[in-house]
Write a protein that holds these residues in place. Sequence first.
Motif, short mmCIF file in Angstrom:
data_model
loop_
_atom_site.label_atom_id
_atom_site.label_comp_id
_atom_site.label_asym_id
_atom_site.label_seq_id
_atom_site.Cartn_x
_atom_site.Cartn_y
_atom_site.Cartn_z
N HIS A 9 0.94 -1.24 -0.03
CA HIS A 9 0.08 -0.03 0.09
C HIS A 9 0.93 1.31 0.04
O HIS A 9 1.66 1.31 0.77
CB HIS A 9 -0.86 0.05 1.18
N LEU A 10 0.82 2.04 -1.15
CA LEU A 10 1.43 3.35 -1.11
C LEU A 10 0.57 4.47 -0.69
O LEU A 10 -0.60 4.64 -1.35
CB LEU A 10 1.94 3.54 -2.61
N TYR A 11 0.93 5.19 0.04
CA TYR A 11 0.35 6.58 0.60
C TYR A 11 1.13 7.78 0.23
O TYR A 11 2.12 7.96 0.75
CB TYR A 11 0.11 6.44 2.09
N CYS A 12 0.60 8.73 -0.63
CA CYS A 12 1.31 9.74 -0.98
C CYS A 12 0.63 11.20 -0.67
O CYS A 12 -0.59 11.03 -0.44
CB CYS A 12 1.39 9.88 -2.75
N HIS A 13 1.26 12.23 -0.34
CA HIS A 13 0.89 13.49 -0.08
C HIS A 13 0.56 13.28 1.49
O HIS A 13 -0.41 14.24 1.77
CB HIS A 13 -0.29 13.95 -0.75
N LEU A 14 0.96 12.87 2.34
CA LEU A 14 0.91 12.61 3.64
C LEU A 14 1.70 13.92 4.12
O LEU A 14 2.69 14.32 3.89
CB LEU A 14 1.53 11.39 4.38
N GLY A 15 1.01 14.36 5.37
CA GLY A 15 1.60 15.53 6.25
C GLY A 15 2.75 14.82 6.65
O GLY A 15 3.23 13.61 7.08
#
Length: 96
Positions: A9-15
């Motif tokens: 699972h790839l999560y982009c634009h996290l703070g």
Amino acid sequence: MIRSGDYEHLYCHLGGSAGGGVYTSGPVRLVRGQPVRRGQLIGHVGLTGSTTGPHLHWGVRHRGAWLDPARILRAMAASRRQVMARRSPPNVGSFR
């Protein structure tokens, strides 16, 4: 990237910030290779790149092949509806 069996699972634009194998965002601190539990807070939606508002991009791969996240979410929702339909109505009394 969070690995779960054959899935990634790839999560982009996290703070927050990432570097040297560590991701931090507020109270969240994840280290490369650290196990994560179901329901654990893994990050905060961010406002990175050229964007007009906070958002998250989620990508998922199975054995290296990219999957359509919308299809996964639809399947999860359908499964949840089936579980809810099989549950018996609550046992309640009657008002007299």
